[in-house]
Scaffold this motif. Structure first.
Motif, PDB file in Angstrom:
ATOM      1  N   UNK A   1      -9.608   7.395  -4.344  1.00  0.00           N
ATOM      2  CA  UNK A   1     -10.284   6.639  -5.411  1.00  0.00           C
ATOM      3  C   UNK A   1     -11.582   6.035  -4.885  1.00  0.00           C
ATOM      4  N   UNK A   2     -11.552   5.497  -3.671  1.00  0.00           N
ATOM      5  CA  UNK A   2     -12.769   4.924  -3.081  1.00  0.00           C
ATOM      6  C   UNK A   2     -13.827   6.016  -2.893  1.00  0.00           C
TER       7      UNK A   2
ATOM      8  N   UNK B   1       0.848  -1.205   0.000  1.00  0.00           N
ATOM      9  CA  UNK B   1       0.000   0.000   0.000  1.00  0.00           C
ATOM     10  C   UNK B   1       0.880   1.251   0.000  1.00  0.00           C
ATOM     11  N   UNK B   2       1.798   1.302  -0.932  1.00  0.00           N
ATOM     12  CA  UNK B   2       2.737   2.428  -0.956  1.00  0.00           C
ATOM     13  C   UNK B   2       2.860   2.975  -2.369  1.00  0.00           C
ATOM     14  N   UNK B   3       3.321   4.191  -2.432  1.00  0.00           N
ATOM     15  CA  UNK B   3       3.694   4.777  -3.725  1.00  0.00           C
ATOM     16  C   UNK B   3       5.216   4.795  -3.773  1.00  0.00           C
ATOM     17  N   UNK B   4       5.742   4.346  -4.904  1.00  0.00           N
ATOM     18  CA  UNK B   4       7.192   4.258  -5.083  1.00  0.00           C
ATOM     19  C   UNK B   4       7.675   5.527  -5.789  1.00  0.00           C
TER      20      UNK B   4
ATOM     21  N   UNK C   1      -4.027   8.020  -2.074  1.00  0.00           N
ATOM     22  CA  UNK C   1      -4.552   7.806  -3.438  1.00  0.00           C
ATOM     23  C   UNK C   1      -5.662   6.762  -3.421  1.00  0.00           C
ATOM     24  N   UNK C   2      -5.435   5.663  -2.681  1.00  0.00           N
ATOM     25  CA  UNK C   2      -6.460   4.612  -2.607  1.00  0.00           C
ATOM     26  C   UNK C   2      -7.758   5.119  -2.006  1.00  0.00           C
TER      27      UNK C   2
ATOM     28  N   UNK D   1       0.299   6.392  -0.714  1.00  0.00           N
ATOM     29  CA  UNK D   1      -0.405   5.218  -1.225  1.00  0.00           C
ATOM     30  C   UNK D   1      -1.815   5.126  -0.684  1.00  0.00           C
TER      31      UNK D   1
ATOM     32  N   UNK E   1       2.699   2.693  -9.524  1.00  0.00           N
ATOM     33  CA  UNK E   1       2.204   2.353  -8.182  1.00  0.00           C
ATOM     34  C   UNK E   1       1.000   3.220  -7.806  1.00  0.00           C
ATOM     35  N   UNK E   2       1.003   4.484  -8.278  1.00  0.00           N
ATOM     36  CA  UNK E   2      -0.164   5.334  -8.004  1.00  0.00           C
ATOM     37  C   UNK E   2      -1.386   4.786  -8.744  1.00  0.00           C
ATOM     38  N   UNK E   3      -1.156   4.332  -9.978  1.00  0.00           N
ATOM     39  CA  UNK E   3      -2.250   3.727 -10.746  1.00  0.00           C
ATOM     40  C   UNK E   3      -2.766   2.479 -10.028  1.00  0.00           C
TER      41      UNK E   3
ATOM     42  N   UNK F   1      -3.422  12.155 -10.011  1.00  0.00           N
ATOM     43  CA  UNK F   1      -2.110  11.522 -10.093  1.00  0.00           C
ATOM     44  C   UNK F   1      -1.074  12.499 -10.617  1.00  0.00           C
TER      45      UNK F   1
ATOM     46  N   UNK G   1       9.949   8.149 -12.111  1.00  0.00           N
ATOM     47  CA  UNK G   1       8.630   8.600 -12.586  1.00  0.00           C
ATOM     48  C   UNK G   1       7.764   7.409 -12.985  1.00  0.00           C
TER      49      UNK G   1
ATOM     50  N   UNK H   1       7.917   4.287 -11.850  1.00  0.00           N
ATOM     51  CA  UNK H   1       7.454   3.582 -10.646  1.00  0.00           C
ATOM     52  C   UNK H   1       6.364   4.385  -9.947  1.00  0.00           C
ATOM     53  N   UNK H   2       6.533   5.692  -9.928  1.00  0.00           N
ATOM     54  CA  UNK H   2       5.545   6.560  -9.277  1.00  0.00           C
ATOM     55  C   UNK H   2       4.178   6.433  -9.955  1.00  0.00           C
ATOM     56  N   UNK H   3       4.185   6.522 -11.287  1.00  0.00           N
ATOM     57  CA  UNK H   3       2.915   6.467 -12.014  1.00  0.00           C
ATOM     58  C   UNK H   3       2.271   5.084 -11.875  1.00  0.00           C
TER      59      UNK H   3
ATOM     60  N   UNK I   1      -8.568   1.221  -5.127  1.00  0.00           N
ATOM     61  CA  UNK I   1      -9.717   1.981  -4.610  1.00  0.00           C
ATOM     62  C   UNK I   1     -10.956   1.747  -5.465  1.00  0.00           C
ATOM     63  N   UNK I   2     -10.769   1.776  -6.790  1.00  0.00           N
ATOM     64  CA  UNK I   2     -11.903   1.519  -7.704  1.00  0.00           C
ATOM     65  C   UNK I   2     -12.442   0.108  -7.507  1.00  0.00           C
TER      66      UNK I   2
ATOM     67  N   UNK J   1      12.279   5.238  -0.337  1.00  0.00           N
ATOM     68  CA  UNK J   1      11.612   5.758  -1.538  1.00  0.00           C
ATOM     69  C   UNK J   1      10.135   5.359  -1.636  1.00  0.00           C
ATOM     70  N   UNK J   2       9.622   4.692  -0.623  1.00  0.00           N
ATOM     71  CA  UNK J   2       8.201   4.318  -0.666  1.00  0.00           C
ATOM     72  C   UNK J   2       7.424   5.080   0.393  1.00  0.00           C
ATOM     73  N   UNK J   3       6.197   5.461   0.052  1.00  0.00           N
ATOM     74  CA  UNK J   3       5.393   6.244   0.986  1.00  0.00           C
ATOM     75  C   UNK J   3       4.031   5.598   1.197  1.00  0.00           C
TER      76      UNK J   3
ATOM     77  N   UNK K   1      -2.699   1.842  -6.815  1.00  0.00           N
ATOM     78  CA  UNK K   1      -3.489   2.207  -5.638  1.00  0.00           C
ATOM     79  C   UNK K   1      -4.845   2.769  -6.049  1.00  0.00           C
ATOM     80  N   UNK K   2      -4.855   3.548  -7.136  1.00  0.00           N
ATOM     81  CA  UNK K   2      -6.126   4.086  -7.625  1.00  0.00           C
ATOM     82  C   UNK K   2      -7.070   2.965  -8.056  1.00  0.00           C
TER      83      UNK K   2
END
Lengths: 328, 394
Positions: free
Chosen positions: B366-367, A187-190, B362-363, B359, A200-202, B16, A194, A196-198, A208-209, B353-355, A204-205
């Protein structure tokens, strides 16, 4: 033998399915603690990121790893390991066909649990129009194509290695399944690059969906699942089949009503005998809901082991379990 | 449903993009300190590394600086190599140019896949002299020192097989790795200085595994014995819990080592660990020959140059002195100084480098966004109750 067959035909399918799914979920998510290891070529989402508890690994993870090898390796001797890996995956797959989705896949089971929660809370579910359904059904093939092409592009030096296993990065299973063994590390953003960021954010998004979507739509994610698309492409020789006898069908629509995947052909198509469509998860709820004897059948290696019967229909109707009526 | 998707997917993408922009703007420089537990990428905002960063009070920045005269002998004087300094086996040649730029990991240092003729992968190692993992130069053999090189193959004899020394003018050792498993190389150097015999054992362990390989073979390789019974002295890195063939040590982890002499624990050995940037920590081995270090974080590049697969080198040096007498090349000695080295790699910690905050943010968004969108969509489609009255007279 006939008594056994009658008993099977009258089975409370939803209850049977619930317990089987629960057992499979426990096996695949926690089996690793009991040293169960079914290998890394399984045809459903037993997530490889669940390092502690997994009893096997979803084939899509090693497939993407293998396809991202440098081309001289991939198209050389290492290509043999890709073929053997696919062979093992295929052998697993032909046993249950898409029954892997309906009875075994842990991510599918979680969606069914979220649906049960929604039902208990009294929220109504959503349905797609036929136009939306047709459009959405294509997405899984697109994802399957990207899942193959992007790793190949990585091997060819076109894409960043941070894209590594592109589908796994956006698959909600990566976040949700390890969570059941107390691992929240996905459950992290890397932020390391760039790409990895996009990705991992995708991921997580989409997670949620997934959670919101599964609450309002039965088997929400299965419409987009590339594993489902891959299954359908190789499903011809599978042993488990869903058969329909159009002559016995009255097109009452009960099968369509109970179908989690909203496959209209199951009610409308009276010509096709092999009625399993690409979105089908072979849950067999349509067979259980059909009142016409022999109109729908589940065969294993050409032997019918479960078919629609009037007695079974009446028994299940009287119990009032699972045969959901449409909510208008 | 797809109408909903059409509306909130662009919004999610915009979100994003905002996150990306924020990350670019705020996460410019990594945090300089090490202490204080996991650090999320979001913590980097607006901070710059301080020049005098001290990873831990008991660590000393010594290896990269000039060695004190009284330590010259201890740091490898008399090891039989002209370049001086401790001898160790590296899978990278000495660094040239800017010191802060290390090698990018992910690949296999010193490894050429497929060998020269399309055969098994070849591994190349270099014997280097000096305690600086980045800049220590190549070691060159002295005429009066005896050198013995052994390769322990995962499927070969446990006592190893001699590995041909590099040809004159070459410094590298090369060997093929046809099987999966860990290959160990030992370079033992003996040199007499006065009445003291200096015995130096430089060791390295190289893993050769493929993702498509036999999993049973990989498991056997992980649990296989890793001790050379007749080694005068050696350092064995203890495996981490649940370590696999592709596991890596990362900064922040505790790593223990065991010092052995002829396969038996060497108590009270002086053991130093030198980090990639040259920080040194010294400890004494316990009765089991064990010593444990925390691998410090000493990788602080500008954030846009950060590489999560960066492989930093560490170097472990163990020393034991013993009052032993004997003859070496017909010359008597009354004292033996043993020195063992082991080099390895470590990567940045994922906490660098991980947060989680981003995370989960964003999740959650989205929910909430999709939940609200579905709710509004359904509300809009509700038709208000309308009573229909029939005019019976009409």
């Amino acid at each position: 033998m006939k008594r056994l067959k009658d008993a099977v035909d009258r089975v409370d399918l939803n209850r049977f399915r619930f317990w089987l799914q629960l057992a499979m979920f426990a096996l695949l998510v926690y089996g690793g603690y009991l040293a169960v290891d079914l290998g890394s070529r399984l045809p459903m989402f037993s997530c490889g990121f669940n390092e502690e508890g997994r009893a096997g690994v979803c084939y899509l993870l090693p497939l993407q790893h293998q396809l991202s090898r440098p081309w001289p390796q991939l198209f050389g001797i290492a290509g043999v390991s890709v073929l053997t890996g696919f062979g093992v995956f295929f052998l697993w797959f032909i046993v249950l066909n898409k029954g892997w989705c309906g009875y075994v896949c842990p991510l599918g089971t979680i969606q069914d649990w979220i649906t049960a929660l929604r039902r208990r809370l009294g929220a109504r579910y959503s349905r797609y129009t036929q136009g939306q359904f047709r459009q959405l059904s294509r997405i899984k093939y697109l994802l399957l194509a990207l899942m193959v092409l992007i790793p190949l592009g990585i091997g060819g030096g076109w894409f960043s290695r941070d894209m590594g296993t592109p589908f796994c990065l956006i698959c909600p299973g990566r976040m949700i399944l390890p969570m059941f063994t107390g691992d929240f590390s996905q459950f992290t953003i890397d932020f390391s690059s760039k790409t990895a960021l996009v990705m991992t954010a995708l991921g997580m998004g989409i997670t949620g969906l997934f959670l919101a979507g599964a609450f309002v739509k039965k088997r929400f994610f299965c419409f987009f699942c590339p594993m489902s698309a891959l299954h359908y492409l190789i499903s011809k020789p599978a042993l488990l089949k869903l058969k329909k006898d159009g002559d016995k069908c009255t097109r009452c629509g009960d099968c369509y009503t109970v179908c989690d995947m909203e496959i209209k052909e199951i009610a409308d198509d009276i010509k096709t005998r092999d009625i399993m469509m690409d979105d089908c998860i072979l849950c067999l709820k349509c067979v259980a809901a059909c009142p016409e004897p022999g109109a729908l059948k589940a065969n294993f290696a050409s032997v019918t082991f479960f078919e629609s019967t009037e007695a079974g229909f009446i028994k299940r109707s009287q119990k009032g379990i699972g045969l959901e009526q449409p909510e208008h | 449903m797809s109408r909903i998707a059409h509306r909130f997917v662009p919004a999610l993408l915009a979100l994003l993009a905002t996150g990306l922009a924020l990350a670019q703007g705020e996460g410019g420089e990594p945090l300089a300190g090490v202490r204080g537990g996991p650090v999320s990428a979001g913590d980097y905002a607006g901070r710059r590394p301080s020049e005098g960063a001290r990873p831990e009070a008991s660590w000393q920045k010594r290896a990269a600086e000039g060695t004190k005269p009284e330590e010259a002998i201890r740091d490898g004087g008399g090891t039989g190599m002209r370049s001086g300094g401790v001898l160790w086996l590296a899978d990278t040649p000495p660094m040239r140019g800017e010191a802060s730029r290390g090698r990018r990991g992910g690949g296999m240092g010193g490894m050429s896949m497929g060998g020269e003729h399309g055969g098994p992968p070849m591994k190349r190692l270099w014997l280097r002299a000096g305690a600086d993992p980045q800049k220590a130069p190549f070691a060159h053999q002295e005429a009066d020192a005896s050198v013995e090189t052994l390769l322990v193959h995962p499927l070969g004899k446990p006592e190893g097989e001699p590995l041909p020394s590099p040809a004159e003018g070459h410094t590298g050792l090369a060997f093929a790795m046809p099987a999966q498993g860990f290959y160990r190389v030992y370079v033992t150097t003996r040199k007499l200085e006065g009445d003291t015999l200096n015995v130096s054992v430089a060791k390295t362990e190289v893993g050769n595994f493929g993702h498509g390989g036999d999993e049973e073979e990989q498991k056997r390789a992980i649990t296989a014995p890793r001790v050379l019974e007749n080694a005068a002295i050696e350092i064995v890195r203890e495996r981490q819990d649940k370590e696999g063939p592709f596991s890596q040590i990362s900064s922040g982890m505790d790593q223990s080592f065991i010092v052995l002499q002829k396969g038996l624990p060497a108590a009270n050995a002086r053991v130093r660990l030198v980090s990639h940037a040259g920080w040194v920590k010294e400890m004494t081995s316990d009765e089991q020959g064990r010593v444990s270090f925390q691998i410090i974080r000493d990788y602080f590049p500008p954030w846009d140059e950060f590489q999560k697969r960066f492989k930093a080198n560490y170097l472990v040096i163990a020393e034991v002195a013993a009052d032993e007498s004997g003859n070496h090349n017909d010359q008597p000695y009354t004292r033996v100084r043993y020195q063992a080295t082991l080099a390895g790699n470590y990567s940045p910690s994922p906490n660098d480098y991980r947060s989680y905050a981003w995370g989960l943010g964003v999740g959650l968004l989205a929910v909430l966004f999709s939940g609200v969108a579905v709710y509004l969509y359904r509300r809009r489609r509700l038709k208000p109750f309308q009573e229909v009255r029939f005019d019976e007279k009409a």
